[in-house]
Design a protein around this motif. Sequence first.
Motif, PDB file in Angstrom:
ATOM      1  N   GLU A  51       0.814  -1.224   0.000  1.00 38.98           N
ATOM      2  CA  GLU A  51       0.000   0.000   0.000  1.00 38.98           C
ATOM      3  C   GLU A  51       0.845   1.270   0.000  1.00 38.98           C
ATOM      4  O   GLU A  51       0.526   2.250  -0.686  1.00 38.98           O
ATOM      5  CB  GLU A  51      -0.917   0.004   1.221  1.00 38.98           C
ATOM      6  CG  GLU A  51      -1.760   1.260   1.348  1.00 38.98           C
ATOM      7  CD  GLU A  51      -2.181   1.549   2.780  1.00 38.98           C
ATOM      8  OE1 GLU A  51      -2.696   2.652   3.005  1.00 38.98           O
ATOM      9  OE2 GLU A  51      -1.976   0.677   3.644  1.00 38.98           O
ATOM     10  N   ILE A  52       1.937   1.261   0.746  1.00 35.33           N
ATOM     11  CA  ILE A  52       2.784   2.448   0.816  1.00 35.33           C
ATOM     12  C   ILE A  52       3.363   2.782  -0.550  1.00 35.33           C
ATOM     13  O   ILE A  52       3.377   3.941  -0.981  1.00 35.33           O
ATOM     14  CB  ILE A  52       3.924   2.251   1.838  1.00 35.33           C
ATOM     15  CG1 ILE A  52       3.356   2.160   3.265  1.00 35.33           C
ATOM     16  CG2 ILE A  52       4.941   3.391   1.753  1.00 35.33           C
ATOM     17  CD1 ILE A  52       2.741   3.452   3.775  1.00 35.33           C
ATOM     18  N   LEU A  53       3.836   1.755  -1.265  1.00 33.60           N
ATOM     19  CA  LEU A  53       4.397   1.984  -2.589  1.00 33.60           C
ATOM     20  C   LEU A  53       3.351   2.553  -3.539  1.00 33.60           C
ATOM     21  O   LEU A  53       3.618   3.499  -4.296  1.00 33.60           O
ATOM     22  CB  LEU A  53       4.960   0.683  -3.161  1.00 33.60           C
ATOM     23  CG  LEU A  53       6.194   0.113  -2.473  1.00 33.60           C
ATOM     24  CD1 LEU A  53       6.577  -1.216  -3.112  1.00 33.60           C
ATOM     25  CD2 LEU A  53       7.349   1.087  -2.534  1.00 33.60           C
ATOM     26  N   ALA A  54       2.159   1.982  -3.507  1.00 36.24           N
ATOM     27  CA  ALA A  54       1.090   2.468  -4.377  1.00 36.24           C
ATOM     28  C   ALA A  54       0.736   3.908  -4.048  1.00 36.24           C
ATOM     29  O   ALA A  54       0.508   4.734  -4.943  1.00 36.24           O
ATOM     30  CB  ALA A  54      -0.140   1.569  -4.231  1.00 36.24           C
ATOM     31  N   ARG A  55       0.720   4.224  -2.773  1.00 36.69           N
ATOM     32  CA  ARG A  55       0.358   5.582  -2.364  1.00 36.69           C
ATOM     33  C   ARG A  55       1.430   6.581  -2.784  1.00 36.69           C
ATOM     34  O   ARG A  55       1.135   7.685  -3.250  1.00 36.69           O
ATOM     35  CB  ARG A  55       0.144   5.617  -0.844  1.00 36.69           C
ATOM     36  CG  ARG A  55      -0.607   6.845  -0.360  1.00 36.69           C
ATOM     37  CD  ARG A  55      -1.006   6.681   1.098  1.00 36.69           C
ATOM     38  NE  ARG A  55      -1.886   5.545   1.277  1.00 36.69           N
ATOM     39  CZ  ARG A  55      -3.181   5.538   0.987  1.00 36.69           C
ATOM     40  NH1 ARG A  55      -3.737   6.626   0.488  1.00 36.69           N
ATOM     41  NH2 ARG A  55      -3.918   4.466   1.188  1.00 36.69           N
TER      42      ARG A  55
END
Length: 317
Positions: A51-55
Amino acid sequence: MIDNAVHPADDQTAEALLRADLARGDAMAESVLPILQYLLAAEDSALFSDEILARVRGMLAELARGVIEPLHAGESTAVQMSEDIEDLARMFMGDPLILSHVHALALEWQMTERLQSRLALDPVVSPLVQAMASSPDSTVQGIAVKWLASQARWCQRQRRMSLSLTELPGELLHRALLAVRGMVAGSPERMERLALVEADVRRRYDEGATRLGLSARLVTGLGAAFHAALSVGHAGAALFLTALAIGSGLRREAAVLATHEAQLARLALALRAAGLKAADIEKQFLAIHPEAMLPDGFERLGSDLAASILATGRHGG
């Protein structure tokens, strides 16, 4: 480490333990941006669906879009515009200050969601902000109301994994615009259009009216009641992180990173340097890292010594 699974030996002081853990935290922090840059640049996104990478990807792309779309206004070059957005997002990815800021925002949102789940803490209206919004002081009330609107917009954007260009701190906005100049430097026509776009962005920009600018104004405006913002359950994640940065002297990005489970020493030292007593620090650990414990003897560590130890770290000052 500072947790309930490891107990320091009798001859190991809290100071020594904190220094050692801070050094381990430094080593981890030094690897964050290179690893993040590698993962963001990876071709096979299925392998890195975190999720962090996508965000972070989403926010970088939105920052790029905020400049590129007006730069292409009136042109029917959707493919070129898309390519330019991707190119600029990659340039932002290569800027350590922009990347660390966007990464910190992603971590802040993750913390905000966890606090909402764990403590039923509203992402926008914390008890402290609610009190300030109903303050008899019209100045405090006005800033609080503006902050509520700004925080609500930020939450909406985080749910969409986006970030407005005009919400960047002034230094980072300048760096972003310089990156765009570098990208279009070979085209006098595009440089001319960029000058107009840049002038419009700067005209609309007011750092003091950004979410982070308003956060700093609210926290510093507390005066003698400053420590109220160092209670994450009372202030909410956003104001807590701003207060932690101001009180400890850390950059806000480093203050956000300090809440990571691998940075417990930095968090404990930052809270102590900001003036919190050990008992109050334990309450913050209970809210943020329920399984963590402070080392024996931590209560005897003065705020000046905590600040001194914190300053020996290679990140955040």
